[in-house]
Structures are given as structure tokens and as C-alpha cells.
Scaffold this active site. Structure first.
Site, short mmCIF file in Angstrom:
data_model
loop_
_atom_site.label_atom_id
_atom_site.label_comp_id
_atom_site.label_asym_id
_atom_site.label_seq_id
_atom_site.Cartn_x
_atom_site.Cartn_y
_atom_site.Cartn_z
N VAL B 101 37.23 42.56 33.84
CA VAL B 101 38.02 43.77 34.04
C VAL B 101 38.97 43.65 35.24
O VAL B 101 39.89 44.45 35.39
CB VAL B 101 37.13 45.02 34.24
CG1 VAL B 101 36.43 45.37 32.95
CG2 VAL B 101 36.12 44.81 35.35
N GLY B 102 38.75 42.66 36.11
CA GLY B 102 39.59 42.52 37.31
C GLY B 102 41.03 42.18 36.95
O GLY B 102 41.29 41.56 35.93
N CYS B 103 41.97 42.62 37.82
CA CYS B 103 43.39 42.37 37.56
C CYS B 103 43.80 40.95 37.94
O CYS B 103 44.70 40.38 37.34
CB CYS B 103 44.26 43.33 38.36
SG CYS B 103 44.52 44.88 37.54
N VAL B 104 43.20 40.41 39.00
CA VAL B 104 43.62 39.09 39.48
C VAL B 104 42.40 38.18 39.58
O VAL B 104 41.41 38.55 40.19
CB VAL B 104 44.29 39.19 40.86
CG1 VAL B 104 44.68 37.79 41.34
CG2 VAL B 104 45.53 40.06 40.79
#
Lengths: 171, 104
Positions: B101-104
Site C-alpha cells: 500500500v506504500g507510495c514509495v
């Protein structure tokens, strides 16, 4: 006699065919710390989704790829009402340094790298970095002054040609 | 929760086909999952998958590419070679974990 109903195997569709040929062009025209990140984060996300990404750094955005400045981008509260602080505060001596320090800490805390390392990750993921010729001419900079993974200094027309058919983001 | 058959094993999956029960995974099953999406597992793949499984157990979420590269020391470039196209999602699928789910 009984029959059992077999569910067909559920296999995720990673859209390999669909994302093939999808392109994203990102124009980074701002050199503030807070304005550098949106382009880099979206570039990184798109690369992770199998999209071809070209970034064009122009005007103030040139700071993001200029060796002497890329590690030292700043954030100012001035003119930014979204900090919800009195605007007068932002003009006090040292406030930009404090605000920059705070933002860098917040960025680090969510596990996002600083600008030079982020560009390294983006290019490791297959992203292409391009520098704007007019900006280079205006600032008297050449390829030697720029981050070593910048592929070239090109004109706006070259970039438009290179990114034919791409979706475009201007930041 | 749909049940699907991977090789000879019945497993619980979500609507997209990602495993939903951490303990139903095995390396043999991973080979089948990988084959489903056209990847033949090597030791290099397994090293990534083992890290993903361990990290998920400790952190409660699937690590992003950046986390795999900084914490496990496996370069991003290698992850793109091993799991071409959408590496983070493919790695998670084969490791029997939810999508990161993390963006980076």
C-alpha cells in the site's frame, strides 16, 4: 453420483499487455522541496506499474538535477497558506531553514528518500531524465553541472517529440 | 472469500487471486503462482520472496520496492529484472501477500 463444482483458477491480471506502450511525461518546473516531490513520487509509482516515464526539468525545476543544488532544495512558508501559520512568520530570518528542516524530517519519517537518492531509484527503475536546453543556456550550465544520470540537454520540441502519445503532467 | 486450486492445493484468495491466508503459502505453491504469471522461480527470486514474507510478519504490511532495496539490499534494478512490468505487485502475489500500500 455427486458432482463437485470446480472454481476456475483466479489469476490476477497484471495488465502486462495493457501497460505496454503506456507512457507518462512529467515536466518539473519548480525547484522548491515540496514541489519537487510530487513529480518524483508519481514517476516512481508509474515505473512500478510498468509505464515508460520521461521527466523534463525546466526553469526552477532545473535545481532538482543541478549537482550543486539538488541536495539542498528548500521549503518556504511564504505564500503558502496551506501551512495554516501566520504569513508574517514565514518572512522572519531563519524560518525557511526551520521549515525546510521540518519537512525533510517528515519526508524521511515516511521512508521517502532525499532528492538525489530518489533520482537514483527512478533511473534504476528505468525512468529517463532530460534537462531543458533553454534553462541550461539561461543559467550557463552544461551536462557536467548536472546529475550524472541526466541523459541529455534537449529542447522543448525534442521532449515533445520523444514523448509522443504520452500522458502529460506539468508540475 | 473464494477458494481456488493452485497446482493440487486449495487456497483462499481475494477477488483478484492474491492469497489471503499467510499460512497457506509454501515455496512449492510459490512456484505455481509464479508459473501462473509467466515467471520461473530461481534462487534470486526466492531470496526476495523470503524477505517479503519475513518483513510482512514483522511489520504487518507488504514491503515496497524501496524497502526491499534498502532493508534487504536487493537493488531496484534487479527487482525489475526478476519481476518485470509491475514488480511490487508480482512479488506480493507470488509471496502470498496482499499488494503493497506504500507510495514509495
Amino acid at each position: 453420483m455427486s458432482t463437485t463444482q470446480e472454481e476456475p483458477a483466479i489469476i490476477p491480471d497484471f495488465g502486462d499487455a495493457a501497460s505496454e506502450g503506456r507512457k507518462l511525461a512529467i515536466i518539473c518546473s519548480k525547484g522548491n522541496l515540496d514541489m519537487a516531490y510530487p513529480g518524483l513520487i508519481l514517476a516512481n509509482a508509474a515505473l512500478g506499474e510498468g509505464v515508460q516515464v520521461d521527466l523534463f526539468f525546466t526553469f526552477w525545476g532545473f535545481d532538482i538535477i543541478t549537482k550543486s543544488r539538488m541536495g539542498d532544495l528548500k521549503f518556504t512558508m511564504l505564500g503558502n497558506t496551506a501551512t495554516h501559520m501566520p504569513q508574517g512568520l514565514g518572512g522572519l530570518p531563519g524560518m525557511t531553514a526551520v521549515a525546510t528542516h521540518q519537512m525533510r524530517r517528515q519526508i524521511r519519517e515516511v521512508g521517502v528518500p532525499d532528492v538525489p537518492e530518489f533520482l537514483e531509484q527512478i533511473t534504476d527503475s528505468g525512468g529517463h531524465l532530460w534537462a531543458c536546453k533553454m534553462s541550461a543556456d539561461m543559467m550557463h550550465l552544461d551536462l557536467g553541472d548536472l546529475y550524472e544520470r541526466v541523459e541529455g540537454i534537449i529542447s522543448a520540441a525534442d521532449f515533445i517529440e520523444k514523448t509522443e502519445g504520452a500522458q502529460l503532467l506539468f508540475i | 472469500m473464494p477458494v481456488t486450486t493452485i497446482g493440487a492445493t486449495q487456497v483462499h484468495v481475494d477477488s483478484e487471486g492474491f492469497l489471503t491466508d499467510y499460512d497457506e503459502w509454501s515455496e512449492d505453491l510459490a512456484r505455481q503462482l509464479a508459473a501462473n504469471i509467466g515467471i520461473e522461480l530461481t534462487d534470486a527470486h526466492l531470496r526476495v520472496l523470503r524477505f517479503l514474507r519475513e518483513d510482512y510478519k514483522e511489520q504487518g504490511e507488504t514491503p515496497t520496492l524501496r524497502r526491499v532495496s534498502t532493508v534487504a539490499g536487493i537493488p531496484v534494478r534487479e527487482l525489475f529484472t526478476l519481476f518485470p512490468g509491475k514488480p511490487a505487485k508480482k512479488m506480493a502475489y507470488i509471496a502470498g501477500l496482499p499488494k503493497p500500500v506504500g507510495c514509495v
